[in-house]
Write a protein that holds these residues in place. Structure first.
Motif, PDB file in Angstrom:
ATOM      1  N   ARG A  37       0.861  -1.194   0.000  1.00 41.89           N
ATOM      2  CA  ARG A  37       0.000   0.000   0.000  1.00 41.89           C
ATOM      3  C   ARG A  37       0.892   1.237   0.000  1.00 41.89           C
ATOM      4  NH1 ARG A  37      -3.099  -2.194   4.755  1.00 41.89           N
ATOM      5  NH2 ARG A  37      -2.189  -4.063   3.832  1.00 41.89           N
ATOM      6  N   PRO A  38       0.344   2.408  -0.424  1.00 43.32           N
ATOM      7  CA  PRO A  38       1.177   3.612  -0.499  1.00 43.32           C
ATOM      8  C   PRO A  38       1.609   4.077   0.892  1.00 43.32           C
ATOM      9  CG  PRO A  38      -0.860   3.861  -1.754  1.00 43.32           C
ATOM     10  CD  PRO A  38      -1.021   2.632  -0.934  1.00 43.32           C
ATOM     11  N   MET A  39       2.714   4.793   0.918  1.00 46.45           N
ATOM     12  CA  MET A  39       3.221   5.381   2.153  1.00 46.45           C
ATOM     13  C   MET A  39       2.999   6.890   2.135  1.00 46.45           C
ATOM     14  SD  MET A  39       7.226   5.930   3.096  1.00 46.45           S
ATOM     15  CE  MET A  39       7.599   7.419   4.055  1.00 46.45           C
ATOM     16  N   ARG A  40       2.776   7.473   3.347  1.00 51.91           N
ATOM     17  CA  ARG A  40       2.728   8.929   3.480  1.00 51.91           C
ATOM     18  C   ARG A  40       3.782   9.378   4.489  1.00 51.91           C
ATOM     19  NH1 ARG A  40      -2.596  12.054   4.142  1.00 51.91           N
ATOM     20  NH2 ARG A  40      -1.356  13.587   3.020  1.00 51.91           N
ATOM     21  N   ALA A  41       4.265  10.599   4.316  1.00 51.08           N
ATOM     22  CA  ALA A  41       5.273  11.133   5.236  1.00 51.08           C
ATOM     23  C   ALA A  41       4.692  11.236   6.633  1.00 51.08           C
ATOM     24  CB  ALA A  41       5.732  12.502   4.747  1.00 51.08           C
ATOM     25  N   PRO A  66      11.186   9.941   2.465  1.00 50.18           N
ATOM     26  CA  PRO A  66       9.911  10.428   1.944  1.00 50.18           C
ATOM     27  C   PRO A  66       9.202   9.361   1.125  1.00 50.18           C
ATOM     28  CG  PRO A  66      11.693  11.187   0.562  1.00 50.18           C
ATOM     29  CD  PRO A  66      12.341  10.428   1.697  1.00 50.18           C
ATOM     30  N   PRO A  67       7.921   9.557   0.839  1.00 47.12           N
ATOM     31  CA  PRO A  67       7.205   8.624  -0.047  1.00 47.12           C
ATOM     32  C   PRO A  67       7.776   8.695  -1.462  1.00 47.12           C
ATOM     33  CG  PRO A  67       5.682  10.073   1.138  1.00 47.12           C
ATOM     34  CD  PRO A  67       7.062  10.622   1.344  1.00 47.12           C
ATOM     35  N   GLY A  68       7.454   7.666  -2.233  1.00 45.88           N
ATOM     36  CA  GLY A  68       7.795   7.693  -3.651  1.00 45.88           C
ATOM     37  C   GLY A  68       9.257   7.569  -3.935  1.00 45.88           C
ATOM     38  N   GLY A  69       9.958   6.787  -3.137  1.00 45.36           N
ATOM     39  CA  GLY A  69      11.392   6.654  -3.330  1.00 45.36           C
ATOM     40  C   GLY A  69      11.761   5.548  -4.302  1.00 45.36           C
ATOM     41  N   ASP A  70      12.887   4.921  -4.020  1.00 42.17           N
ATOM     42  CA  ASP A  70      13.469   3.928  -4.931  1.00 42.17           C
ATOM     43  C   ASP A  70      13.184   2.495  -4.496  1.00 42.17           C
ATOM     44  OD1 ASP A  70      14.952   3.831  -2.651  1.00 42.17           O
ATOM     45  OD2 ASP A  70      16.902   4.123  -3.610  1.00 42.17           O
ATOM     46  N   GLY A 107      -2.455   6.981  10.225  1.00 42.40           N
ATOM     47  CA  GLY A 107      -3.255   7.793   9.318  1.00 42.40           C
ATOM     48  C   GLY A 107      -3.550   9.186   9.831  1.00 42.40           C
ATOM     49  N   ALA A 108      -3.091   9.528  11.033  1.00 46.76           N
ATOM     50  CA  ALA A 108      -3.383  10.843  11.613  1.00 46.76           C
ATOM     51  C   ALA A 108      -2.157  11.752  11.587  1.00 46.76           C
ATOM     52  CB  ALA A 108      -3.879  10.695  13.048  1.00 46.76           C
ATOM     53  N   PHE A 109      -0.996  11.199  11.921  1.00 49.37           N
ATOM     54  CA  PHE A 109       0.224  12.007  11.964  1.00 49.37           C
ATOM     55  C   PHE A 109       0.922  11.899  10.616  1.00 49.37           C
ATOM     56  CE2 PHE A 109       4.527  13.210  13.318  1.00 49.37           C
ATOM     57  CZ  PHE A 109       4.243  14.274  14.155  1.00 49.37           C
ATOM     58  N   VAL A 110       0.274  12.406   9.582  1.00 47.10           N
ATOM     59  CA  VAL A 110       0.829  12.337   8.233  1.00 47.10           C
ATOM     60  C   VAL A 110       0.632  13.678   7.539  1.00 47.10           C
ATOM     61  CG1 VAL A 110       0.471   9.856   7.970  1.00 47.10           C
ATOM     62  CG2 VAL A 110      -1.343  11.436   7.307  1.00 47.10           C
ATOM     63  N   TRP A 111       1.480  13.934   6.561  1.00 49.79           N
ATOM     64  CA  TRP A 111       1.363  15.170   5.786  1.00 49.79           C
ATOM     65  C   TRP A 111       1.709  14.896   4.324  1.00 49.79           C
ATOM     66  CZ3 TRP A 111       4.721  17.884   2.660  1.00 49.79           C
ATOM     67  CH2 TRP A 111       4.250  19.130   2.205  1.00 49.79           C
ATOM     68  N   GLY A 112       0.979  15.604   3.425  1.00 45.14           N
ATOM     69  CA  GLY A 112       1.283  15.603   2.002  1.00 45.14           C
ATOM     70  C   GLY A 112       1.018  16.985   1.444  1.00 45.14           C
ATOM     71  N   SER A 133      10.976  13.086   7.416  1.00 47.87           N
ATOM     72  CA  SER A 133      10.272  12.538   6.246  1.00 47.87           C
ATOM     73  C   SER A 133       9.388  13.599   5.604  1.00 47.87           C
ATOM     74  CB  SER A 133       9.433  11.327   6.661  1.00 47.87           C
ATOM     75  OG  SER A 133       8.684  10.842   5.564  1.00 47.87           O
ATOM     76  N   MET A 134       8.673  14.357   6.444  1.00 48.08           N
ATOM     77  CA  MET A 134       7.813  15.427   5.918  1.00 48.08           C
ATOM     78  C   MET A 134       8.638  16.494   5.211  1.00 48.08           C
ATOM     79  SD  MET A 134       5.141  15.929   9.092  1.00 48.08           S
ATOM     80  CE  MET A 134       4.219  14.525   9.768  1.00 48.08           C
ATOM     81  N   LEU A 135       9.759  16.893   5.814  1.00 50.02           N
ATOM     82  CA  LEU A 135      10.596  17.928   5.202  1.00 50.02           C
ATOM     83  C   LEU A 135      11.174  17.463   3.870  1.00 50.02           C
ATOM     84  CD1 LEU A 135      12.514  19.358   8.285  1.00 50.02           C
ATOM     85  CD2 LEU A 135      10.837  20.542   6.851  1.00 50.02           C
ATOM     86  N   ARG A 136      11.603  16.217   3.826  1.00 48.04           N
ATOM     87  CA  ARG A 136      12.155  15.688   2.573  1.00 48.04           C
ATOM     88  C   ARG A 136      11.075  15.629   1.496  1.00 48.04           C
ATOM     89  NH1 ARG A 136      15.742  10.764   5.375  1.00 48.04           N
ATOM     90  NH2 ARG A 136      17.652  11.978   5.690  1.00 48.04           N
TER      91      ARG A 136
END
Length: 240
Positions: A37-41, A66-70, A107-112, A133-136
Motif C-alpha cells: 500500500r502507499p506510504m505517506r510522510a 519520503p514517499p515515492g522513493g526507490d 493515518g493521523a500524523f501524516v502530511w502531504g 520525512s515530511m521535510l524531505r
C-alpha cells in the motif's frame, strides 16, 4: 487525512541494504521492502525479530525517508545496548540481513502537499525522524510551502541529520531551522522560543509535534497558550 486501509497488514521480508551514522547515538538503516500500500510522510513501521528458540521482540520505528522513493525506506535507530531490538541493530545487524517488517502504519500524523501549509514542525530528540520525512517530501514535491522546524536535542553531536538540516536551511528559500540544545547551559523549548518560531513562520496551517510524552505535552500547552487552535496540532508520542 487518508482513510485507513481495511486490509490486514502482512509481515514482509525487508533486506538491510545500508548502514551509516546519523548522529553520535543514532545510525541510519536503509531497507529494501515492497509494501502492498502507499506510504505517506509521518508514518511508521513495526519491526519483528525472532530468536532461534522462537522468542520474538517487536518495536515501532518512524520512517525517515519520503514517499515515492526507490523501493527502499530509511529508519534512524538509537543504539541502546540494553534494548532488545535497538541493541540488535547497533551491535549485530549487517548489510544483507533479512528483517521482518510491516507497514506503513498511521493515518493521523501524516502530511502531504495536498494538506498545504505553512508547517510548524517541533521535535525532541529522535522525535525529529517523522518530521524529517515530511521535510524531505515537502522539498521534493512542494518546496513553495513554508515550513519551520524547531528541534530540541541534548547536545550538538546528538542532533539527527544535523548537516542535512543545516544545508536545507541554507539552500531552501521557504524552510527555516531553529535548533536548541538543552545541555551545558542550553535552553528547552519555552514560550519565548514558541513566540519566535511563530513570528518567523507566520500563522501555521498545521503543527506537528513528536517526542516523548512529557515533551509533546509541554510544547502543545505552550502552543495553545500562544493562541494556536488545538485542532491544528497533530501529535506523536513515545516513551515516558
Amino acid at each position: 487525512m487518508i482513510e485507513p486501509d481495511p486490509r490486514p497488514l502482512p509481515w514482509l521480508n525487508a533486506t538491510l541494504v545500508g548502514i551509516a551514522p546519523a548522529s553520535a547515538r543514532v545510525k541510519s538503516y536503509r531497507f529494501r521492502v515492497a509494501f502492498d500500500r502507499p506510504m505517506r510522510a509521518g508514518q511508521h513501521v513495526d519491526v519483528r525479530l525472532t530468536a532461534p528458540d522462537g522468542y520474538q521482540a517487536q518495536r515501532s520505528y518512524s520512517i525517515a525517508s519520503p514517499p515515492g522513493g526507490d523501493g527502499t525506506i530509511e529508519l534512524l535507530i538509537e543504539g541502546l545496548p540494553e534494548g532488545e531490538v535497538s541493541g540488535f541493530f547497533d551491535a549485530v545487524a549487517a548489510v544483507g540481513d533479512t528483517i521482518e517488517m510491516r507497514g506503513p502504519i498511521g493515518g493521523a500524523f501524516v502530511w502531504g502537499p495536498e494538506d498545504g501549509g505553512p508547517l510548524l514542525l517541533i521535535g525532541g530528540g529522535s522525535g525529529v525522524v517523522p518530521l524529517l520525512s515530511m521535510l524531505r517530501h515537502r522539498a521534493a514535491a512542494a518546496p513553495e510551502i513554508p515550513a519551520l522546524l524547531l528541534y530540541s536535542a541534548r547536545e550538538a553531536g546528538e542532533a539527527i541529520a544535523a548537516g542535512e538540516l543545516a544545508t536545507r536551511a541554507r539552500d531552501e528559500p521557504h524552510f527555516d531551522l531553529m535548533l536548541t540544545l538543552t545541555r551545558a547551559g542550553g535552553r528547552r523549548i519555552d514560550a519565548g522560543l514558541i513566540a519566535e518560531a511563530l513570528e518567523r513562520l507566520g500563522s501555521p496551517r498545521h503543527a506537528y509535534l513528536c517526542g516523548s510524552n512529557a515533551f509533546v505535552s509541554a510544547v502543545a500547552e505552550r502552543l495553545v497558550e500562544a493562541g494556536l487552535d488545538p485542532s491544528l496540532i497533530h501529535t506523536e508520542r513515545f516513551g515516558g
